[in-house]
Write a protein that holds these residues in place. Structure first.
Motif, PDB file in Angstrom:
ATOM      1  N   GLY A  45       1.149  -1.271  -0.198  1.00 40.77           N
ATOM      2  CA  GLY A  45      -0.215  -0.067  -0.196  1.00 40.77           C
ATOM      3  C   GLY A  45       0.478   1.202  -0.477  1.00 40.77           C
ATOM      4  N   GLY A  46       1.781   1.153  -0.129  1.00 41.71           N
ATOM      5  CA  GLY A  46       2.867   2.264  -0.326  1.00 41.71           C
ATOM      6  C   GLY A  46       2.867   2.983  -1.525  1.00 41.71           C
ATOM      7  N   LYS A  47       3.310   3.966  -1.609  1.00 37.50           N
ATOM      8  CA  LYS A  47       3.381   5.269  -2.311  1.00 37.50           C
ATOM      9  C   LYS A  47       4.289   5.649  -2.982  1.00 37.50           C
ATOM     10  CE  LYS A  47      -1.852   6.868  -1.581  1.00 37.50           C
ATOM     11  NZ  LYS A  47      -1.672   7.957  -1.782  1.00 37.50           N
ATOM     12  N   PRO A  48       4.965   4.931  -4.074  1.00 36.42           N
ATOM     13  CA  PRO A  48       4.873   4.494  -4.695  1.00 36.42           C
ATOM     14  C   PRO A  48       4.511   3.451  -4.765  1.00 36.42           C
ATOM     15  CG  PRO A  48       7.241   4.512  -5.487  1.00 36.42           C
ATOM     16  CD  PRO A  48       6.895   5.704  -3.858  1.00 36.42           C
ATOM     17  N   GLU A  49       3.972   1.985  -4.887  1.00 36.15           N
ATOM     18  CA  GLU A  49       3.482   0.707  -4.780  1.00 36.15           C
ATOM     19  C   GLU A  49       4.750  -0.288  -4.780  1.00 36.15           C
ATOM     20  OE1 GLU A  49      -0.582   0.198  -6.449  1.00 36.15           O
ATOM     21  OE2 GLU A  49       0.680   0.126  -7.694  1.00 36.15           O
ATOM     22  N   LEU A  50       4.962  -1.639  -4.190  1.00 35.11           N
ATOM     23  CA  LEU A  50       5.852  -2.098  -5.003  1.00 35.11           C
ATOM     24  C   LEU A  50       4.930  -3.230  -4.680  1.00 35.11           C
ATOM     25  CD1 LEU A  50       9.150  -1.395  -2.587  1.00 35.11           C
ATOM     26  CD2 LEU A  50       8.987  -0.571  -4.735  1.00 35.11           C
ATOM     27  N   THR A  51       4.891  -3.774  -5.985  1.00 32.06           N
ATOM     28  CA  THR A  51       5.337  -5.876  -6.197  1.00 32.06           C
ATOM     29  C   THR A  51       6.058  -6.579  -6.112  1.00 32.06           C
ATOM     30  OG1 THR A  51       5.244  -5.515  -8.477  1.00 32.06           O
ATOM     31  CG2 THR A  51       3.567  -4.536  -7.986  1.00 32.06           C
ATOM     32  N   GLY A  52       5.573  -8.189  -5.707  1.00 31.38           N
ATOM     33  CA  GLY A  52       6.369  -9.117  -6.031  1.00 31.38           C
ATOM     34  C   GLY A  52       5.798 -10.365  -6.618  1.00 31.38           C
ATOM     35  N   THR A  53       5.838 -11.171  -7.109  1.00 36.63           N
ATOM     36  CA  THR A  53       5.105 -12.237  -7.806  1.00 36.63           C
ATOM     37  C   THR A  53       6.321 -13.618  -7.206  1.00 36.63           C
ATOM     38  OG1 THR A  53       6.524 -12.530  -9.530  1.00 36.63           O
ATOM     39  CG2 THR A  53       4.914 -10.926 -10.010  1.00 36.63           C
ATOM     40  N   VAL A  54       5.269 -14.450  -7.750  1.00 36.93           N
ATOM     41  CA  VAL A  54       4.972 -16.154  -7.576  1.00 36.93           C
ATOM     42  C   VAL A  54       4.810 -16.974  -8.229  1.00 36.93           C
ATOM     43  CG1 VAL A  54       4.005 -16.678  -5.848  1.00 36.93           C
ATOM     44  CG2 VAL A  54       5.633 -18.258  -5.297  1.00 36.93           C
ATOM     45  N   GLN A  55       5.554 -17.430  -8.956  1.00 38.21           N
ATOM     46  CA  GLN A  55       5.184 -18.772 -10.364  1.00 38.21           C
ATOM     47  C   GLN A  55       4.454 -20.047  -9.228  1.00 38.21           C
ATOM     48  OE1 GLN A  55       7.599 -19.600 -13.451  1.00 38.21           O
ATOM     49  NE2 GLN A  55       7.625 -17.671 -14.003  1.00 38.21           N
ATOM     50  N   LEU A  56       3.260 -19.920  -9.961  1.00 36.54           N
ATOM     51  CA  LEU A  56       2.528 -21.333  -9.036  1.00 36.54           C
ATOM     52  C   LEU A  56       2.456 -23.230 -10.438  1.00 36.54           C
ATOM     53  CD1 LEU A  56      -0.853 -19.558  -7.830  1.00 36.54           C
ATOM     54  CD2 LEU A  56       2.005 -20.381  -6.731  1.00 36.54           C
ATOM     55  N   LEU A  57       3.104 -23.658 -10.111  1.00 32.85           N
ATOM     56  CA  LEU A  57       3.214 -24.533 -11.336  1.00 32.85           C
ATOM     57  C   LEU A  57       1.923 -25.636 -10.541  1.00 32.85           C
ATOM     58  CD1 LEU A  57       4.069 -25.824 -13.467  1.00 32.85           C
ATOM     59  CD2 LEU A  57       6.079 -27.150 -12.274  1.00 32.85           C
ATOM     60  N   ILE A  58       0.695 -25.422 -10.937  1.00 30.04           N
ATOM     61  CA  ILE A  58      -0.089 -26.637 -10.650  1.00 30.04           C
ATOM     62  C   ILE A  58       0.498 -28.219 -11.586  1.00 30.04           C
ATOM     63  CG2 ILE A  58      -2.912 -27.526 -10.093  1.00 30.04           C
ATOM     64  CD1 ILE A  58      -3.177 -23.648  -9.952  1.00 30.04           C
ATOM     65  N   THR A  59       0.456 -29.870 -10.897  1.00 33.31           N
ATOM     66  CA  THR A  59       0.842 -30.655 -11.039  1.00 33.31           C
ATOM     67  C   THR A  59      -1.079 -31.432 -10.885  1.00 33.31           C
ATOM     68  OG1 THR A  59       2.948 -30.457 -11.417  1.00 33.31           O
ATOM     69  CG2 THR A  59       1.302 -33.027 -11.463  1.00 33.31           C
ATOM     70  N   VAL A  60      -1.766 -31.316 -12.416  1.00 31.51           N
ATOM     71  CA  VAL A  60      -2.922 -32.101 -11.978  1.00 31.51           C
ATOM     72  C   VAL A  60      -2.376 -33.868 -11.498  1.00 31.51           C
ATOM     73  CG1 VAL A  60      -5.117 -33.502 -12.791  1.00 31.51           C
ATOM     74  CG2 VAL A  60      -4.024 -30.814 -13.283  1.00 31.51           C
ATOM     75  N   LEU A  61      -3.382 -34.693 -10.248  1.00 30.33           N
ATOM     76  CA  LEU A  61      -2.809 -35.736 -10.384  1.00 30.33           C
ATOM     77  C   LEU A  61      -3.859 -37.144 -10.912  1.00 30.33           C
ATOM     78  CD1 LEU A  61      -0.763 -35.240  -7.006  1.00 30.33           C
ATOM     79  CD2 LEU A  61       0.337 -35.761  -9.089  1.00 30.33           C
ATOM     80  N   ASP A  62      -3.682 -38.160 -10.808  1.00 32.83           N
ATOM     81  CA  ASP A  62      -5.079 -39.114 -10.667  1.00 32.83           C
ATOM     82  C   ASP A  62      -5.653 -39.302  -8.982  1.00 32.83           C
ATOM     83  OD1 ASP A  62      -5.121 -42.183 -12.825  1.00 32.83           O
ATOM     84  OD2 ASP A  62      -6.583 -40.735 -12.887  1.00 32.83           O
ATOM     85  N   ALA A  63      -6.500 -39.906  -9.475  1.00 33.18           N
ATOM     86  CA  ALA A  63      -7.488 -39.888  -8.425  1.00 33.18           C
ATOM     87  C   ALA A  63      -7.209 -40.144  -6.777  1.00 33.18           C
ATOM     88  CB  ALA A  63      -8.650 -40.591  -8.669  1.00 33.18           C
ATOM     89  N   ASN A  64      -7.052 -40.065  -6.184  1.00 31.62           N
ATOM     90  CA  ASN A  64      -6.721 -40.194  -4.781  1.00 31.62           C
ATOM     91  C   ASN A  64      -8.393 -39.352  -4.115  1.00 31.62           C
ATOM     92  OD1 ASN A  64      -6.053 -41.370  -2.346  1.00 31.62           O
ATOM     93  ND2 ASN A  64      -4.699 -40.185  -1.691  1.00 31.62           N
TER      94      ASN A  64
END
Length: 795
Positions: free
Chosen positions: A214-233
């Motif tokens: 919420g600062g002025k100027p505002e600063l940002t950060g990111t994270v990459q989400l890698l979602i692996t879809v697994l078979d049924a449990n």
């Protein structure tokens, strides 16, 4: 650290806010933005504290900041407080909402201490940061809609608005973002499944999670989400609670159980077996302090738990089943560390103003004491006490600061130094304490005059002392020290008769030895009374006097002297005419002598010296009276001329003597008993001497008769023609010595009595007398004083 100021309008607003925030209401309180450049103005500290610019350097103006280095400095030329080096609020205070730099402004001469707080205001200089730049998620395709997958949120080192984070997820048809609620402990950041997954259709999904502060100027950060879809449990493990809260005392031993977690899985077999582990996003500090049993779910302590290091720990635990496509459940454990009283208070002496003068006013600040305790609450509340029965006290000044001040008057001569012990004790149970000692030396002032052991001394000195001899030593003691106790001596000058005192005695300025500058004469000066002054070297000097009474003791340095001197010295003679008809005990003459000495040295005795080879003399002399008297009746066998030698001696050591010669002429009764005016020592023999005496007696009788007639005529004429005249001693009239002054001892006490002998030239007369009536009593110690007749015999 550099950062963008944003648009021009925002930059101007920020600059205006920076200038307005430098000074806040209330003396001794300032504020400054972190990361301000070197030389940034903070405040006119000297002016605000009421100090003159010209006295900053002479009074040793300085600024101290405990554990803060030299972040801030003061320009001694203009008294402005400015930024000296980079200030990082996060480095100083971490996540604390309040961050201040406490300054101690100290000036000497006299010692003054001011406390100043400079608030460090946060700027948005830290962007939000995720634990990792990429997070891998494994999600079974069988998970139902609205399933929640927790995510580790980002952290921002800033505070306030600058740390208010907003999350934004890249567009996705499968997932939406669940943002943290007000109660972060219950429900945090996570992904919500909005559309059923199909591994065959979409085996992997890439999302970007963006966070903005919420600062002025505002600063940002990111994270990459890698979602692996697994078979049924179909069923994932579920914990009993989403949030666990545990209170753990600090300093517990390793292996202490913190909590036992329990998760359940509706599946059977391996799909229902759960393995517990910490989340991969957990902080390294949690990993170093705690351990989880993968089978039982017990969390135990494996490191040192210190409340002063961290007050709480947040642990994210995963429960993963053993299915072919493992599913996981999550919970959060918050461990609150309880403080124990395990830190001893810390004492530190700041500025010391020593030594302290013994005339220092009450309330004088001697030292500044800083106390602190790393514990919290009552365990960190410190109270200071001082050694009892000392003239000092502790005064609480600012937060954990005490001033050591003078509480009562000092006297260096009573106590020259104080060993003070300050004890700091906290409020824990049991309480811990620490001590610090300081030696306070009392500086001397010249408040004591030199003092002599007694006000007066009596000194005895023998006369005829050698010049410069030491007769006495005076000594004065000064209770002060150093220059204030360095004593010098001098005479208090006065007149002694016609001469100055300094011509008789002197005193050594340093040793106090008194010397006689010349030989002293008891007959001239019996008592010499004077004063010696002792003065110290203090400013101003103090002094006192002592009186010396020097009695000059007599020595036997004066021989007896005949009261009437002999003509020709000891060889001269005095003639006395005596009738042969006198009986025993008749007083013939009296020898009188004086001695200028005193006491035994002036006690005179008389002896009649026997004539060598001659007959025994019919005369004797009184041992102490000097009276010559007959010892028997005279007869024809006695020589007509008797030569008597009288020895006069004193009782001194050694004895001094003198002699008197008396010639006694014996005449018959028919002859006139007139004294001869010539010495009879030259007669050839007894018969010739008798013939000469007769002739002289006839001449003397005629002369005296004629003189008597003339005197009576002259006296008659003067009484009839002239008024009577006064005068005790007339010219031509001999002054007779009164025979009532018996004995040489009493007479010798009148050492300075003079004999009045008239106005004419002195005459060598010896006064001889004889009583009118014979008396056979012993006159040696008590002579006759009545009925005496006097005869004046001239040599």
């Amino acid at each position: 650290m550099e950062f963008s100021w944003g648009s021009g309008q925002e930059s101007r607003r920020l600059l205006l806010w920076l200038l307005l925030s430098v000074w806040e209401a209330g003396s001794g309180h300032y504020s400054v933005l972190e990361e301000a450049k070197h030389g940034t103005f903070v405040g006119r500290i000297a002016q605000d504290l009421g100090l003159e610019l010209a006295e900053l350097v002479p009074r040793l103006f300085r600024v101290a900041s405990k554990g803060r280095g030299n972040l801030l400095e003061v320009n001694l030329q203009n008294g402005i407080l400015f930024v000296n080096s980079r200030i990082d609020r996060e480095e100083l205070c971490g996540q604390s909402a309040e961050c201040s730099i406490h300054l101690e402004v100290i000036v000497d001469r006299p010692l003054q201490v001011f406390h100043v707080e400079v608030e460090v205001k946060d700027i948005n200089d830290n962007p939000p940061v995720f634990p990792a730049t990429q997070k891998n998620l494994f999600i079974a395709e069988s998970r139902p809609l609205d399933s929640r997958f927790p995510l580790e949120g980002a952290s921002d080192a800033d505070i306030g608005e600058n740390a208010l984070l907003t999350y934004r997820l890249s567009p996705s048809e499968y997932f939406s973002l669940e943002k943290p609620s007000d109660d972060e402990r219950v429900k945090g950041l996570g992904l919500i499944l909005r559309k059923s997954l199909d591994r065959e259709e979409t085996p992997e999904i890439f999302l970007v999670l963006t966070v903005t502060d919420g600062g002025k100027p505002e600063l940002t950060g990111t994270v990459q989400l890698l979602i692996t879809v697994l078979d049924a449990n179909d069923n994932a493990p579920v914990f009993d609670r989403k949030l666990y809260e545990v209170k753990l005392p600090e300093n517990v031993t390793n292996g202490t159980l913190v909590i036992k977690l329990n998760a359940s899985d509706l599946d059977e077999g391996l799909n229902g077996d759960i393995i517990y582990s910490f989340s991969s996003d957990i902080s390294p500090s949690v990993k170093s302090k705690f351990h989880i049993d993968p089978v039982t779910g017990q969390i135990m302590v494996k490191g040192c738990i210190d409340f002063e290091e961290s007050k709480s720990y947040e642990i994210i635990v995963e429960g993963i089943d053993k299915g072919q496509l493992p599913l996981s459940g999550h919970c959060r454990v918050i461990v609150e560390v309880e403080d124990n009283n395990d830190n001893v208070p810390d004492l530190e002496f700041k500025s010391l103003s020593l030594p302290i003068r013994e005339d220092a006013p009450l309330g004088t600040v001697i030292a500044l004491i800083s106390v602190s305790d790393r514990d919290s609450g009552a365990n960190g509340q410190v109270n200071c006490t001082l050694t009892s029965h000392v003239p000092f006290k502790l005064v609480s000044t600012f937060k954990n600061y005490y001033s050591l001040v003078l509480d009562s008057a000092l006297d260096r001569e009573s106590v020259s130094a104080y060993e003070l012990v300050v004890t700091a004790r906290d409020g824990g149970s049991p309480s811990l304490w620490a001590t610090a000692s300081v030696s306070v030396e009392v500086a001397d002032v010249n408040d004591n005059a030199p003092a002599f052991p007694q006000p007066e001394y009596t000194v005895f000195v023998k006369e005829n002392n050698p010049p410069g001899c030491h007769i006495f030593t005076v000594s004065a003691r000064d209770a002060d020290t150093q220059e204030n106790a360095r004593v010098s001596y001098s005479l208090v000058e006065r007149r002694v008769g016609e001469r100055a005192l300094s011509s008789y005695v002197s005193v050594h300025a340093e040793s106090g030895k008194v010397y006689a500058l010349q030989p002293l004469d008891h007959e001239e000066l019996e008592l010499l009374q004077f004063q010696v002054s002792a003065r110290d070297a203090g400013m101003p000097p103090l002094g006192s006097n002592v009186t010396l009474q020097v009695f000059v003791l007599d020595e036997n340095d004066n021989a007896p002297a005949l009261l009437v001197p002999q003509v020709g010295g000891a060889e001269g003679a005095v003639s006395v005419v005596l009738l042969r008809s006198v009986g025993a005990g008749h007083v013939v003459a009296k020898v009188r002598a004086v001695d200028a000495d005193s006491g035994y040295n002036a006690w005179l005795s008389y002896e009649l010296q026997p004539v060598a080879g001659g007959p025994r003399s019919p005369f004797r002399v009184g041992l102490y009276t000097g009276e010559i008297s007959t010892t028997r009746a005279l007869d024809e066998a006695d020589a007509p001329l008797q030569r008597l030698l009288v020895l006069v001696k004193d009782h001194g050591e050694p004895t001094l003597t003198t002699t008197a010669t008396v010639l006694v002429s014996l005449v018959e009764n028919g002859q006139s008993p007139k004294a001869s005016s010539r010495a009879l020592a030259g007669a050839a023999g007894p018969e010739g001497a008798l013939v000469d005496v007769n002739v002289y007696l006839i001449i003397a009788i005629c002369s005296v008769s004629s003189l008597l007639v003339l005197t009576l005529l002259l006296h008659t004429v003067l009484r009839c023609s002239a008024p009577p005249t006064e005068g005790a001693c007339g010219p031509g009239k001999p002054r007779l010595v009164c025979s009532s002054a018996v004995g040489s001892w009493s007479y010798s006490q009148q050492r300075r009595q003079r004999v009045c002998s008239g106005e004419g030239p002195p005459k060598t007369d010896l006064m001889a007398f004889s009583p009118s009536l014979p008396d056979s009593r012993d006159r040696e110690d008590q002579p006759q004083t009545t009925g005496e007749s006097f005869a004046k015999v001239r040599l």
